[in-house]
Design a protein around this motif. Structure first.
Motif, PDB file in Angstrom:
ATOM      1  N   LEU A 111      11.344  16.324  -6.284  1.00  0.00           N
ATOM      2  CA  LEU A 111      10.135  15.994  -5.628  1.00  0.00           C
ATOM      3  C   LEU A 111       9.785  15.010  -5.795  1.00  0.00           C
ATOM      4  N   VAL A 112      10.762  13.993  -6.262  1.00  0.00           N
ATOM      5  CA  VAL A 112       9.992  12.140  -6.505  1.00  0.00           C
ATOM      6  C   VAL A 112      11.599  11.648  -5.007  1.00  0.00           C
ATOM      7  N   ALA A 113      11.706  12.451  -5.200  1.00  0.00           N
ATOM      8  CA  ALA A 113      13.081  12.339  -3.716  1.00  0.00           C
ATOM      9  C   ALA A 113      12.458  12.035  -2.370  1.00  0.00           C
ATOM     10  N   VAL A 127       1.404   9.503  -5.199  1.00  0.00           N
ATOM     11  CA  VAL A 127       2.008  10.450  -4.979  1.00  0.00           C
ATOM     12  C   VAL A 127       2.495  11.504  -5.843  1.00  0.00           C
ATOM     13  N   ALA A 128       3.679  10.864  -6.070  1.00  0.00           N
ATOM     14  CA  ALA A 128       4.303  10.979  -6.807  1.00  0.00           C
ATOM     15  C   ALA A 128       4.153  12.115  -8.108  1.00  0.00           C
ATOM     16  N   LEU A 129       3.543  11.100  -8.807  1.00  0.00           N
ATOM     17  CA  LEU A 129       2.895  10.965 -10.451  1.00  0.00           C
ATOM     18  C   LEU A 129       2.091  12.340 -10.611  1.00  0.00           C
ATOM     19  N   ILE A 130       1.196  12.045  -9.216  1.00  0.00           N
ATOM     20  CA  ILE A 130       0.315  13.305  -9.112  1.00  0.00           C
ATOM     21  C   ILE A 130       0.974  14.752  -9.052  1.00  0.00           C
ATOM     22  N   GLY A 131       2.217  14.113  -8.228  1.00  0.00           N
ATOM     23  CA  GLY A 131       3.343  15.547  -7.391  1.00  0.00           C
ATOM     24  C   GLY A 131       4.082  16.676  -8.693  1.00  0.00           C
ATOM     25  N   ILE A 132       4.426  15.271  -9.552  1.00  0.00           N
ATOM     26  CA  ILE A 132       4.328  15.730 -11.655  1.00  0.00           C
ATOM     27  C   ILE A 132       3.692  16.487 -12.306  1.00  0.00           C
ATOM     28  N   GLN A 163       1.527  -1.335  -0.156  1.00  0.00           N
ATOM     29  CA  GLN A 163      -0.068   0.248  -0.301  1.00  0.00           C
ATOM     30  C   GLN A 163       0.814   0.982  -0.271  1.00  0.00           C
ATOM     31  N   ASP A 164       1.456   1.760   0.754  1.00  0.00           N
ATOM     32  CA  ASP A 164       2.660   2.097   1.237  1.00  0.00           C
ATOM     33  C   ASP A 164       3.252   2.330  -0.865  1.00  0.00           C
ATOM     34  N   GLY A 165       3.758   1.859  -1.230  1.00  0.00           N
ATOM     35  CA  GLY A 165       4.395   1.551  -2.842  1.00  0.00           C
ATOM     36  C   GLY A 165       3.843   2.376  -3.226  1.00  0.00           C
ATOM     37  N   GLY A 166       2.310   1.683  -3.228  1.00  0.00           N
ATOM     38  CA  GLY A 166       1.695   1.982  -4.348  1.00  0.00           C
ATOM     39  C   GLY A 166       1.468   3.661  -4.364  1.00  0.00           C
ATOM     40  N   MET A 167       0.802   3.843  -3.154  1.00  0.00           N
ATOM     41  CA  MET A 167       1.292   5.476  -2.072  1.00  0.00           C
ATOM     42  C   MET A 167       2.068   6.188  -3.315  1.00  0.00           C
ATOM     43  N   ALA A 189      13.560   1.343  -6.710  1.00  0.00           N
ATOM     44  CA  ALA A 189      14.418   1.253  -8.265  1.00  0.00           C
ATOM     45  C   ALA A 189      13.268   1.593  -9.324  1.00  0.00           C
ATOM     46  N   ILE A 190      11.970   1.645  -9.206  1.00  0.00           N
ATOM     47  CA  ILE A 190      11.033   2.056 -10.109  1.00  0.00           C
ATOM     48  C   ILE A 190      10.683   3.218  -9.420  1.00  0.00           C
ATOM     49  N   LEU A 191      10.908   4.017  -7.887  1.00  0.00           N
ATOM     50  CA  LEU A 191      10.790   4.970  -7.882  1.00  0.00           C
ATOM     51  C   LEU A 191      11.719   5.834  -8.415  1.00  0.00           C
ATOM     52  N   ALA A 192      13.189   5.119  -8.583  1.00  0.00           N
ATOM     53  CA  ALA A 192      14.173   6.338  -8.562  1.00  0.00           C
ATOM     54  C   ALA A 192      14.084   6.382 -10.808  1.00  0.00           C
ATOM     55  N   LEU A 193      13.335   5.600 -11.159  1.00  0.00           N
ATOM     56  CA  LEU A 193      13.149   5.548 -12.128  1.00  0.00           C
ATOM     57  C   LEU A 193      12.330   6.996 -12.847  1.00  0.00           C
ATOM     58  N   ILE A 194      11.308   6.613 -12.001  1.00  0.00           N
ATOM     59  CA  ILE A 194      10.082   7.907 -12.143  1.00  0.00           C
ATOM     60  C   ILE A 194      11.001   9.264 -12.274  1.00  0.00           C
ATOM     61  N   GLY A 195      12.067   9.535 -11.294  1.00  0.00           N
ATOM     62  CA  GLY A 195      12.579  10.487 -10.894  1.00  0.00           C
ATOM     63  C   GLY A 195      13.394  10.846 -12.112  1.00  0.00           C
ATOM     64  N   TYR A 196      13.755   9.349 -13.230  1.00  0.00           N
ATOM     65  CA  TYR A 196      15.287   9.476 -14.214  1.00  0.00           C
ATOM     66  C   TYR A 196      14.546   9.618 -15.479  1.00  0.00           C
TER      67      TYR A 196
END
Lengths: 314, 617
Positions: B564-566, A144-149, A136-140, A194-201
């Motif tokens: 932001l992601v971090a 949140v990251a996608l909405i923020g972006i 749940q936290d990971g999905g969250m 890694a997937i969260l870092a991938l979003i950043g990249y």
């Protein structure tokens, strides 16, 4: 040295429809695999016990399996981990077991069988509630990251670009998870990271193209939208490829030298960056175009100009 | 003149780099195998103890590097693990049970670096080995106990106020208490009585069936949960100290979780049992009639038990238990009117009544507090777990000065430290919420060392690959970018060492490797832009200036989104993911600094402000 020297913009957008169709197909394929084959969740998510032991001679996995079955763990999964003397044992959660005792019990059983005692390298026990929360936290975090972006790009650029960026990110994430599902690679906490870092990249890549797109829209007054996008992608292509190359270089190093624990992390990022590079060229801009972006939408954004002025004093 | 920087700007950047380098330095020094010796309950470590230890070590032929007294602890350093283990045996023989000796690795940071507050990076358990526990506190049990206590408190309150009631019942599932009455006047009176109690309750009157429903207010519930958690943390800290682990962590996580990290501990079974052992308290009167000497010799009278205090003194106590620890609501240390240390104890209503009855006839007698713990012993049960052995100890005895009620003080303590210790033990005695291990990770020391080696190798070779690529691709400008990359690594290590909460984990090391690959992105953007400007026919100086200027907007935009992601990762993630997020965020910030500000200074120094026909790009 320069990778590409173009005198004319490359007509990337000529194949935007085939590219979009390919992406949609891949996304559906990933979903199909995720729903039919499922994801090979790691211990962090499923709960259970993982025991890593070091042996002093190459492991006899069949004998170990028999020993553990006799000790009451017929459902133990035993495999080599990194080398022939390194063994990973997984014991799934079972309601009838006092899980927090499993680690010691397994170790005792193994030591009984082996002439030389095995070396305990790692025991991890994760309770059932923890794994569920982590999902749940990971999905969250992803959401949140996608909405923020989405919000940030809409604010700094334009909503069509914002939708394009977020859809291309979702595309990268879905395809990477899909790969893990198709190949049934273990999806653990480091893969999530890694997937969260991938979003950043991947957003990095996309923003670079968008930034140039905004500039090109202002500079090329008579060009069509297709031509403008082609121009923006062509002029940033060298940067896109060079940065991807340096990142891929370190990831290859990580893949081969980082050890078994970090393998999933490197795999997810290697694949993700390949997909991400493609999607920031095709998916993000093509979606913005399909949504009807035009020169007028990009015209009065004075923020960038001011920032440029400000920065020149650096 | 274009592309010239004033000298002060170089000084600022160089100064900042040197400062960070200074704080990154401690990481280069290895760690000493060491022994941490601290006093258990009530005792103190003195210069005397230090000298004794030093003498013992040299008598046994163990060459200690140093034996120092620091913050009430003795830290002895050795040159190898073998000496460290020998020293442990010697220390245990010399000092006995009243001291805890723990093996640890102490950073061998030189004094001049320690003096400016420079310490090496903290390594996560995956890199140094040890045990990590995640414990969940059973909040439902805490609430249930609270409700059950309230039922008996209500009953006695109503009786005291002469209000007649039919029944007082707890409904645990609903989290409320139902009081029913025969007459509506009684109900009214009871409602007034209860509503006087500090706004703790939400009271619903129901006139039809003549009943009151009492629930706890949100705030009070929160207080109880917090209390249960804090109390468990205190207990766990005490126990972890008892295991004697240096640099252990006992920390709250979220609303009902506690993280316990024990670096270097290998025997998880023992650690776990010590952590989950239960503790209780009993108050008993000191038996002055029976013969203490006879009891010590083994002839115990029928109505007394023989106990020992923490310092080994025998005490005879009456068999009758005045009060058990589960009636204690709170215990805090403080000072009485003569500025002497004291512990104030607050009991629940039932406990107050018991204490009041018991102390009425015992004014002037001594009352002892017995601390009882169940700890794993050497015998084993049929299922292989250790049999829990009951350990009892008199932690305090004091004269009863007057009849005691719900609130009373224990005075006559030797020091504020003793008062604090007693207060935390008293609170520990009333463990109101049980805990459960929901996650456990044990990393062997060899795996930790391997992980460090793997991480370092990945960083090294990743760096080599990127540096070579940049040199080939951008020539002299590539060299500038590489200098920035090296500076970037120094900054990351420096900042990670400076930030107190930052811990380096294996995913964190992967984050650093990733940063190495991505940090050059800013330079790639700038250099490509300069090339473009040159291709469009601008002069060299204009191209450099415009290249940096135009690329910056892009760099800022793309890095802010990554940052932001971090941040989101840091906010939502736990443990290793948090570590990864910290390194990622630091990496982004430092790479912007070195790649934009740093390289600009170098580029201006080499090629700025001069008439050039071309650039080595």
């Amino acid at each position: 040295m320069q990778l590409f020297k173009f005198t004319q913009p490359v007509n990337f957008m000529r194949i935007k429809w085939p590219a979009l169709v390919l992406s949609v197909l891949l996304v559906f394929g990933s979903f199909a695999s995720i729903f039919s084959k499922g994801i090979n969740w790691g211990l962090d998510f499923t709960g259970g016990t993982v025991i890593e032991v070091g042996l002093y001679q190459p492991a006899d996995l069949t004998a170990m399996r028999d020993t553990l079955a006799a000790a009451g763990y017929p459902d133990a999964v035993i495999q080599l981990f990194g080398s022939s003397k390194d063994v990973l044992i997984r014991i799934p959660l079972r309601p009838d077991l006092a899980q927090e005792k499993v680690g010691e019990a397994v170790l005792q059983a193994l030591n009984y069988q082996q002439a030389v005692p095995v070396e305990l390298r790692r025991v991890e026990f994760v309770g059932p509630s923890v794994g569920e929360e982590l999902k749940q936290d990971g999905g969250m975090a992803l959401l949140v990251a996608l909405i923020g972006i989405l919000l940030y790009v809409a604010l700094r650029f334009e909503w069509r670009l914002s939708v394009g960026a977020v859809l291309s990110l979702a595309h990268d994430v879905i395809l990477t998870v899909g790969l893990f599902s198709v190949l049934q690679l273990e999806f653990d906490l480091t893969v999530l990271a890694a997937i969260l870092a991938l979003i950043g990249y991947s957003i990095n890549d996309t923003i670079v193209v968008f930034d140039r797109l905004r500039e090109s829209f202002r500079k090329l007054r008579d060009a069509t939208v297709d031509e403008t996008i082609n121009h923006a992608i062509t002029t940033t292509l060298n940067r896109t490829v060079v940065t991807s190359l340096t990142t891929v270089l370190v990831l290859v190093v990580l893949f081969f030298l980082g050890g078994a624990l970090i393998n999933g992390f490197a795999t997810a990022l290697l694949f993700g960056i390949a997909v991400g590079t493609y999607s920031s060229v095709y998916v993000a801009s093509a979606i913005a175009e399909v949504l009807g972006i035009s020169r007028e939408d990009m015209l009065p954004p004075p923020v960038a100009e001011q920032e440029g002025e400000h920065i020149s004093t650096l | 003149m274009l592309n010239k920087n004033p000298a002060w700007r170089y000084l600022v950047v160089i100064g900042m780099l040197l400062l960070t380098l200074l704080y990154a330095l401690p990481n280069l020094y290895p760690e000493d195998p060491a022994l941490n010796i601290s006093a258990s309950r009530g005792g103190t470590v003195t210069e005397q103890t230090r000298l004794q230890l030093q003498q013992t070590f040299s008598d046994a032929g163990i060459a200690a590097k140093s034996v120092e007294l620091q913050d009430g602890k003795i830290i002895a350093r050795f040159s190898n693990a073998e000496q460290q283990l020998q020293a442990l045996d010697q220390a245990k023989n010399l000092l006995g049970r009243s001291y805890t000796s723990a093996l640890s690795l102490m950073p061998a940071t030189p004094a001049w670096l320690t003096a400016i507050g420079a310490t090496p990076m903290k390594l996560g358990l995956d890199l140094r080995g040890g045990v990590h526990f995640l414990l969940a506190v059973d909040m439902q049990a805490a609430m249930d106990k609270q409700l059950n206590d309230m039922v008996s408190a209500f009953r006695s309150d109503l009786r005291q106020a002469d209000i007649r009631y039919l029944s007082v019942k707890a409904d645990l599932a609903q989290g409320q208490i139902t009081l029913s009455f025969r007459q509506s006047e009684d109900l009214k009176q009871a409602a007034t009585l209860l509503s006087k109690q500090d706004n703790q309750f939400v009271i619903t009157e129901s006139v039809e069936d003549l009943s009151l429903r009492v629930a706890l207010t949100e705030q009070r519930q929160r207080e109880i949960r917090n209390y249960a958690l804090e109390q468990n943390i205190t207990i766990l800290r005490n126990r972890v100290n008892e295991i004697g682990v240096a640099e252990s962590v006992v920390q709250r996580q979220g609303a009902d979780r506690i993280v316990v990290q024990l670096p270097g501990v290998q025997d998880t079974a023992q650690a776990k049992e010590i952590l989950s052992a239960t503790a209780t308290l009993e108050f008993r009167l000191v038996d002055t009639d029976s013969d203490l000497a006879a009891a010590v010799a083994g002839r115990l009278s029928a109505n007394a038990d023989l106990y020992h205090s923490a310092d080994g003194r025998p005490v005879l106590l009456e068999k009758r238990v005045l009060l058990t620890g589960d009636h204690i609501i709170d215990a805090v240390s403080g000072y009485d009117e003569y500025s002497q240390p004291k512990v104030s104890i607050k009991l629940d209503t039932a406990g107050g009544n018991l204490m009041s009855d018991a102390s009425k006839s015992a004014v002037g007698r001594r009352m002892a507090t017995v601390f009882i713990e169940y700890k794993p012993g050497s015998e084993l049960n049929a299922d292989g777990t250790a049999v829990l052995v009951k350990q009892q100890e008199v932690i305090n005895d004091a004269t009863i000065q007057m009849r005691l009620g719900r609130d009373f003080d224990i005075t006559g303590l030797n020091s504020p430290a003793e008062a604090q210790n007693l207060a935390s033990l008293l609170r520990a005695g009333a463990l109101i919420a049980p805990i459960q291990v929901i996650e456990e990770r044990t990393i062997g020391p060899s795996l930790g060392k391997e992980n460090i080696a793997l991480g370092l190798a990945a960083i090294q070779w990743g760096l080599v690959a990127v540096v070579l690529f940049m040199l080939v691709y951008y020539k002299a400008f590539g060299l500038v970018a590489n200098v920035a990359l090296a500076a970037n690594l120094v900054l990351i290590v420096g900042f990670l060492s400076m930030i107190p909460g930052a811990t380096l984990t294996l995913p964190g090391m992967a984050g650093i490797v990733l940063t190495v690959g991505m940090a050059v992105d800013a330079n790639v953007l700038i250099f490509e832009r300069i090339r473009e400007e040159l291709a469009e026919g601008r002069s060299v100086q204009q191209a450099i200036n415009l290249g940096y200027e135009r690329a910056f907007a892009t760099i800022a935009d793309s890095n802010i989104t990554t940052l932001l992601v971090a941040l989101i990762l840091f906010g939502v993630g736990t443990g290793p993911v948090k570590g990864f997020a910290i390194t990622l965020a630091i990496g982004i910030l430092t790479s912007i600094f070195t790649a934009v500000v740093g390289t600009r200074l170098l580029v201006n120094l080499f090629w700025g402000g001069r008439r050039l026909q071309s650039l080595p790009l």
